[in-house]
Design a protein around this motif. Structure first.
Motif, PDB file in Angstrom:
ATOM      1  N   MET A  68     -44.492 -11.680   0.226  1.00  0.00           N
ATOM      2  CA  MET A  68     -45.020 -13.007  -0.220  1.00  0.00           C
ATOM      3  C   MET A  68     -43.855 -13.790  -1.234  1.00  0.00           C
ATOM      4  O   MET A  68     -43.631 -14.747  -1.206  1.00  0.00           O
ATOM      5  CB  MET A  68     -46.306 -13.246  -0.849  1.00  0.00           C
ATOM      6  CG  MET A  68     -47.393 -12.556   0.190  1.00  0.00           C
ATOM      7  SD  MET A  68     -47.811 -13.934   1.114  1.00  0.00           S
ATOM      8  CE  MET A  68     -48.683 -15.266  -0.186  1.00  0.00           C
ATOM      9  N   THR A  69     -43.576 -12.892  -1.911  1.00  0.00           N
ATOM     10  CA  THR A  69     -42.589 -13.418  -3.192  1.00  0.00           C
ATOM     11  C   THR A  69     -41.211 -13.668  -2.357  1.00  0.00           C
ATOM     12  O   THR A  69     -40.635 -14.767  -2.838  1.00  0.00           O
ATOM     13  CB  THR A  69     -42.197 -12.246  -4.406  1.00  0.00           C
ATOM     14  OG1 THR A  69     -43.525 -11.954  -4.854  1.00  0.00           O
ATOM     15  CG2 THR A  69     -41.289 -12.539  -5.284  1.00  0.00           C
ATOM     16  N   PHE A  70     -40.584 -12.901  -1.580  1.00  0.00           N
ATOM     17  CA  PHE A  70     -39.284 -12.934  -1.163  1.00  0.00           C
ATOM     18  C   PHE A  70     -39.043 -14.133   0.040  1.00  0.00           C
ATOM     19  O   PHE A  70     -38.164 -14.656   0.394  1.00  0.00           O
ATOM     20  CB  PHE A  70     -38.568 -11.755  -0.578  1.00  0.00           C
ATOM     21  CG  PHE A  70     -38.322 -11.087  -1.996  1.00  0.00           C
ATOM     22  CD1 PHE A  70     -37.188 -11.217  -2.839  1.00  0.00           C
ATOM     23  CD2 PHE A  70     -38.865  -9.928  -2.416  1.00  0.00           C
ATOM     24  CE1 PHE A  70     -36.824 -10.536  -3.779  1.00  0.00           C
ATOM     25  CE2 PHE A  70     -38.792  -8.981  -3.360  1.00  0.00           C
ATOM     26  CZ  PHE A  70     -37.477  -9.325  -4.154  1.00  0.00           C
ATOM     27  N   PHE A  71     -40.154 -14.178   0.854  1.00  0.00           N
ATOM     28  CA  PHE A  71     -40.247 -14.770   2.130  1.00  0.00           C
ATOM     29  C   PHE A  71     -41.338 -16.007   2.399  1.00  0.00           C
ATOM     30  O   PHE A  71     -41.137 -16.812   3.403  1.00  0.00           O
ATOM     31  CB  PHE A  71     -40.205 -13.888   3.283  1.00  0.00           C
ATOM     32  CG  PHE A  71     -39.415 -12.618   3.316  1.00  0.00           C
ATOM     33  CD1 PHE A  71     -38.058 -12.870   3.763  1.00  0.00           C
ATOM     34  CD2 PHE A  71     -39.759 -11.447   3.072  1.00  0.00           C
ATOM     35  CE1 PHE A  71     -37.245 -12.034   3.908  1.00  0.00           C
ATOM     36  CE2 PHE A  71     -38.916 -10.529   3.112  1.00  0.00           C
ATOM     37  CZ  PHE A  71     -37.444 -10.814   3.571  1.00  0.00           C
ATOM     38  N   VAL A  72     -42.498 -16.216   1.582  1.00  0.00           N
ATOM     39  CA  VAL A  72     -43.497 -17.042   1.808  1.00  0.00           C
ATOM     40  C   VAL A  72     -43.254 -18.140   0.446  1.00  0.00           C
ATOM     41  O   VAL A  72     -43.238 -19.320   0.721  1.00  0.00           O
ATOM     42  CB  VAL A  72     -44.762 -16.334   1.782  1.00  0.00           C
ATOM     43  CG1 VAL A  72     -45.686 -17.593   1.884  1.00  0.00           C
ATOM     44  CG2 VAL A  72     -44.742 -15.447   3.167  1.00  0.00           C
ATOM     45  N   MET A  73     -43.125 -17.639  -0.648  1.00  0.00           N
ATOM     46  CA  MET A  73     -43.001 -18.606  -1.760  1.00  0.00           C
ATOM     47  C   MET A  73     -41.718 -19.164  -1.931  1.00  0.00           C
ATOM     48  O   MET A  73     -40.831 -18.649  -1.931  1.00  0.00           O
ATOM     49  CB  MET A  73     -43.458 -17.564  -3.208  1.00  0.00           C
ATOM     50  CG  MET A  73     -44.983 -17.134  -3.301  1.00  0.00           C
ATOM     51  SD  MET A  73     -44.884 -16.214  -4.972  1.00  0.00           S
ATOM     52  CE  MET A  73     -46.620 -15.658  -4.433  1.00  0.00           C
ATOM     53  N   THR A  74     -41.734 -20.444  -2.066  1.00  0.00           N
ATOM     54  CA  THR A  74     -40.725 -21.401  -2.211  1.00  0.00           C
ATOM     55  C   THR A  74     -40.241 -21.359  -3.648  1.00  0.00           C
ATOM     56  O   THR A  74     -40.980 -21.385  -4.570  1.00  0.00           O
ATOM     57  CB  THR A  74     -41.111 -22.748  -1.964  1.00  0.00           C
ATOM     58  OG1 THR A  74     -41.447 -22.913  -0.385  1.00  0.00           O
ATOM     59  CG2 THR A  74     -39.608 -23.487  -1.973  1.00  0.00           C
ATOM     60  N   PRO A  75     -38.999 -20.952  -3.906  1.00  0.00           N
ATOM     61  CA  PRO A  75     -38.169 -21.003  -5.220  1.00  0.00           C
ATOM     62  C   PRO A  75     -38.354 -22.366  -5.808  1.00  0.00           C
ATOM     63  O   PRO A  75     -38.207 -23.338  -5.139  1.00  0.00           O
ATOM     64  CB  PRO A  75     -36.893 -20.442  -4.977  1.00  0.00           C
ATOM     65  CG  PRO A  75     -36.902 -19.862  -3.709  1.00  0.00           C
ATOM     66  CD  PRO A  75     -37.742 -20.346  -2.783  1.00  0.00           C
ATOM     67  N   LYS A  76     -38.550 -22.332  -7.264  1.00  0.00           N
ATOM     68  CA  LYS A  76     -38.720 -23.742  -7.976  1.00  0.00           C
ATOM     69  C   LYS A  76     -37.657 -23.326  -9.036  1.00  0.00           C
ATOM     70  O   LYS A  76     -37.565 -22.497  -9.623  1.00  0.00           O
ATOM     71  CB  LYS A  76     -40.025 -24.116  -8.529  1.00  0.00           C
ATOM     72  CG  LYS A  76     -41.021 -24.512  -7.440  1.00  0.00           C
ATOM     73  CD  LYS A  76     -42.264 -25.121  -8.130  1.00  0.00           C
ATOM     74  CE  LYS A  76     -43.181 -25.642  -7.129  1.00  0.00           C
ATOM     75  NZ  LYS A  76     -44.372 -26.251  -7.623  1.00  0.00           N
ATOM     76  N   TYR A  77     -36.891 -24.578  -9.536  1.00  0.00           N
ATOM     77  CA  TYR A  77     -36.076 -24.763 -10.535  1.00  0.00           C
ATOM     78  C   TYR A  77     -36.471 -25.673 -11.485  1.00  0.00           C
ATOM     79  O   TYR A  77     -37.333 -26.646 -11.299  1.00  0.00           O
ATOM     80  CB  TYR A  77     -34.587 -25.070  -9.700  1.00  0.00           C
ATOM     81  CG  TYR A  77     -34.337 -24.423  -8.658  1.00  0.00           C
ATOM     82  CD1 TYR A  77     -33.247 -23.271  -8.994  1.00  0.00           C
ATOM     83  CD2 TYR A  77     -34.586 -24.477  -7.481  1.00  0.00           C
ATOM     84  CE1 TYR A  77     -32.991 -22.351  -7.770  1.00  0.00           C
ATOM     85  CE2 TYR A  77     -34.092 -23.754  -6.542  1.00  0.00           C
ATOM     86  CZ  TYR A  77     -33.239 -22.603  -6.527  1.00  0.00           C
ATOM     87  OH  TYR A  77     -32.805 -21.761  -5.746  1.00  0.00           O
ATOM     88  N   ALA A  78     -36.022 -25.455 -12.700  1.00  0.00           N
ATOM     89  CA  ALA A  78     -36.328 -26.168 -14.128  1.00  0.00           C
ATOM     90  C   ALA A  78     -35.139 -26.626 -14.868  1.00  0.00           C
ATOM     91  O   ALA A  78     -33.928 -26.021 -14.667  1.00  0.00           O
ATOM     92  CB  ALA A  78     -37.168 -25.334 -14.757  1.00  0.00           C
ATOM     93  N   ALA A  79     -35.412 -28.062 -15.323  1.00  0.00           N
ATOM     94  CA  ALA A  79     -34.220 -28.425 -15.933  1.00  0.00           C
ATOM     95  C   ALA A  79     -34.886 -29.375 -17.240  1.00  0.00           C
ATOM     96  O   ALA A  79     -35.971 -29.678 -17.017  1.00  0.00           O
ATOM     97  CB  ALA A  79     -33.241 -29.349 -15.283  1.00  0.00           C
ATOM     98  N   THR A  80     -34.342 -29.107 -18.303  1.00  0.00           N
ATOM     99  CA  THR A  80     -34.755 -29.776 -19.438  1.00  0.00           C
ATOM    100  C   THR A  80     -33.980 -30.745 -20.206  1.00  0.00           C
ATOM    101  O   THR A  80     -32.496 -30.428 -20.384  1.00  0.00           O
ATOM    102  CB  THR A  80     -35.036 -28.474 -20.506  1.00  0.00           C
ATOM    103  OG1 THR A  80     -36.031 -27.416 -19.871  1.00  0.00           O
ATOM    104  CG2 THR A  80     -35.648 -29.115 -21.871  1.00  0.00           C
ATOM    105  N   SER A  81     -34.548 -31.754 -20.498  1.00  0.00           N
ATOM    106  CA  SER A  81     -33.899 -32.567 -21.373  1.00  0.00           C
ATOM    107  C   SER A  81     -34.503 -32.773 -22.794  1.00  0.00           C
ATOM    108  O   SER A  81     -35.709 -32.673 -22.746  1.00  0.00           O
ATOM    109  CB  SER A  81     -34.022 -34.135 -20.857  1.00  0.00           C
ATOM    110  OG  SER A  81     -33.323 -35.124 -21.402  1.00  0.00           O
ATOM    111  N   GLN A  82     -33.721 -32.898 -23.797  1.00  0.00           N
ATOM    112  CA  GLN A  82     -34.136 -32.895 -25.166  1.00  0.00           C
ATOM    113  C   GLN A  82     -34.008 -34.237 -25.895  1.00  0.00           C
ATOM    114  O   GLN A  82     -33.108 -35.091 -25.814  1.00  0.00           O
ATOM    115  CB  GLN A  82     -33.558 -31.905 -26.158  1.00  0.00           C
ATOM    116  CG  GLN A  82     -33.694 -30.364 -25.653  1.00  0.00           C
ATOM    117  CD  GLN A  82     -33.182 -29.498 -26.432  1.00  0.00           C
ATOM    118  OE1 GLN A  82     -32.030 -29.542 -26.960  1.00  0.00           O
ATOM    119  NE2 GLN A  82     -33.896 -28.453 -26.968  1.00  0.00           N
TER     120      GLN A  82
END
Length: 260
Positions: free
Chosen positions: A39-53
């Protein structure tokens, strides 16, 4: 003494059940951990984060320098209000319009609001806008557009000009979710718990009589005897010599009769 003895027996029974069904427990752990990994490697879609201060700081004139500390504290208190303004439709509507057409962007104010998180440290005049997306560039653009739009809107809404962007969001190729190690660890723990639960369920649902003590001590019955189980090889090993001896005896009797 009686309580301690009973507890010791109960613990012994528990370990006995776990030992008896060790294969079931290990198998359950392996299967659920494998499912968690898939499920972790083949089903769940990776999400990315970015931060502005963003920095909240209103500069005062030199003749009011003594009131700078009070003004800084007032700016800190305003951060809570600014958080509500950022997540309001007034700001998010404009951000949503600017973000339409971006890769992997789910249009809509509700979707945009769910992808943004705002955080701040206690007594700090800086707070952060963190955006998540399945595309790292889109995540950075959401954070930057939100910060820029808020800076423009707050001047009109609050009639203040004490907001400045101190750090723009940059794309990151390292996903923040799914958390691989955490998911695998949870798979192992859940697998062990499920395996132990199945082991006890199988043990307590098994009504097969496996010992004479169960009949005499638990049911209060009297044992009349024990029927032992014997395999076919032992039967042949015990019977064949007797058959051979009997056949030899009959042959000898037949020879003697013929002589007579």
């Amino acid at each position: 003494m009686e309580t301690a003895e009973t507890q010791q027996i109960s613990i012994g029974q528990i370990f006995g059940i776990l030992r008896k069904h060790l294969g079931l427990i290990l198998g359950s752990t392996l299967i659920i951990t494998l499912v968690a990994g898939l499920m972790t490697f083949f089903v769940m879609t990776p999400k990315y984060a970015a931060t502005s201060q963003i920095l909240v700081n209103r500069k005062l004139s030199e003749n009011m320098a003594g009131a700078q500390y009070q003004q800084n504290q007032a700016d800190v208190q305003m951060i809570s209000t600014y958080k509500d303004i950022i997540t309001s439709p007034t700001v998010l509507r404009d951000v949503d319009n600017k973000m339409k057409g971006q890769p992997d962007y789910d249009s809509g104010i509700d979707n945009l609001k769910g992808s943004i998180a705002i955080s701040s440290q206690q007594n700090s005049q800086v707070f952060s806008i963190t955006a998540q997306s399945t595309n790292p560039n889109t995540a950075a653009k959401i954070a930057n557009e939100t910060a820029t739009t808020f800076k423009q809107k707050v001047v009109k809404i609050m009639s203040v000009n004490n907001v400045s962007i101190v750090s723009k969001a940059a794309p990151s190729d390292t996903p923040v979710s799914p958390r691989t190690k955490l998911n695998i660890a949870l798979g192992i723990i859940i697998g062990l718990l499920v395996g132990i639960g199945l082991a006890f369920l199988r043990e307590f649902s098994d009504r097969t009589v496996t010992s004479e003590e169960f009949l005499t001590e638990e049911l209060g019955l009297k044992g009349l005897g024990i029927i032992s189980e014997i395999n076919e090889a032992d039967i042949h090993r015990k019977i064949e010599p007797r058959i051979s001896r009997k056949k030899g005896t009959e042959d000898n009797e037949l020879r003697m009769r013929r002589r007579v």
